[in-house]
Write a protein that holds these residues in place. Sequence first.
Motif, PDB file in Angstrom:
ATOM      1  N   ASP A   1       0.804  -1.219   0.000  1.00  0.00           N
ATOM      2  CA  ASP A   1       0.000   0.000   0.000  1.00  0.00           C
ATOM      3  C   ASP A   1       0.840   1.273   0.000  1.00  0.00           C
ATOM      4  O   ASP A   1       0.334   2.356  -0.291  1.00  0.00           O
TER       5      ASP A   1
ATOM      6  N   ARG B   1      -9.971   5.261  -7.311  1.00  0.00           N
ATOM      7  CA  ARG B   1      -9.020   5.961  -6.455  1.00  0.00           C
ATOM      8  C   ARG B   1      -8.334   5.056  -5.432  1.00  0.00           C
ATOM      9  O   ARG B   1      -7.319   5.426  -4.853  1.00  0.00           O
ATOM     10  N   ASP B   2      -8.890   3.875  -5.197  1.00  0.00           N
ATOM     11  CA  ASP B   2      -8.208   2.919  -4.320  1.00  0.00           C
ATOM     12  C   ASP B   2      -6.955   2.353  -4.986  1.00  0.00           C
ATOM     13  O   ASP B   2      -6.056   1.845  -4.317  1.00  0.00           O
ATOM     14  N   TRP B   3      -6.921   2.415  -6.318  1.00  0.00           N
ATOM     15  CA  TRP B   3      -5.817   1.843  -7.079  1.00  0.00           C
ATOM     16  C   TRP B   3      -4.889   2.913  -7.648  1.00  0.00           C
ATOM     17  O   TRP B   3      -3.677   2.711  -7.723  1.00  0.00           O
TER      18      TRP B   3
ATOM     19  N   ASN C   1      -3.606   6.729  -7.331  1.00  0.00           N
ATOM     20  CA  ASN C   1      -3.581   7.838  -6.368  1.00  0.00           C
ATOM     21  C   ASN C   1      -3.883   9.183  -7.016  1.00  0.00           C
ATOM     22  O   ASN C   1      -4.568  10.018  -6.445  1.00  0.00           O
TER      23      ASN C   1
END
Length: 351
Positions: free
Chosen positions: A38, A57-59, A61
């Motif tokens: 992460d 957006r989790d993947w 940035n």
Amino acid sequence: MMANMYANLCIAVTGLNANDNPGPGMAVIRCLKECFGDGLRIIGLSYESLEPGIYLRDWVNKTYQVPYPTEGTAALVERLAYINGQEKLDLIIPNFDSELFNFIKIAPQLQQMGIATYLPTHQQLALRDKVNLKNFGTKNGFYVPADHKLYTTDDIKKAGDEFNFPMVIKGKFYDAYVVYTMDQALKAFHQLYAAWGVPIIAQQYIKGNEINISALGDGNGSNISLVAMRKLYITDKGKAWAGVTIKDDKLTQLANNFARASNWKGGYEMEVMSDAEGRLYILEINPRFPAWVYLTAAAGLNQPAALAKIAMGETVEPYADYQAGKLFVRYSWDHIADIADFQQISAFGEL
């Protein structure tokens, strides 16, 4: 030591489209996140405002729009210099065939900015081009279907007379249609002409089982990694929507022979057809990882992570083995975003 070495890693990735003809970007990102964790910062490089990866957006940035390849290298360098000033990029992994020429050309300038790449040469890029593949195959003892370069609709008639139907009509960079009549061939020609220009390629149709190989070449005539996959479900665009890893010494040999003949550096995908006699025809060699590249990580050989490590100076030993029988099934998923995000990337080129 490794944790420190990759503590604040920042990698930029293109190919964020994830439609029914997906780019490799999201799969490459998934592989990188799995390896580096992460703490890895992923910067998306997009061409269109509706590439799905922009909004995941989790993947991803942050995303920056970059100029289309047709705008040339000066515009690309200028934009990447700006992005690098904001983000301090360690590595860029381009994932579209059409952008590779420019990225290869500017690789020395990127290196001066402190940005690593791991790309083939222009010569390597050209030798596996659809226009040159038959000659490359003949010279190096590979089975490659016969082809014709199409510049006008008259050329289709000549190809039809030689190959009969069905035959395959292919765009210069992307897209391929199996056509069964002259009307279908003409329609495919016009669609591909509008999308990619000429030449368009007519290729002899080979009946058999379609197999794809994802591999990573070391630039010195060997593969660092290769994984073979048999397509189980194919879309009308010819894309694998499901596939399973397989192991076959003949496929390994084929990919190793290609690496030896080309000295390929970087990721690539071989599209192969195994005919009734067991001959392996090379239909295409794509000069980057495939959209199904996450299957390599699932089978035990994370190829994008290996590329990243090599690009940043780590010595990566060739991987020996991977797991057969790993199955992937692609699926569609409605991701919800806000119109303000779309307006932001469209107006300012950043999100």
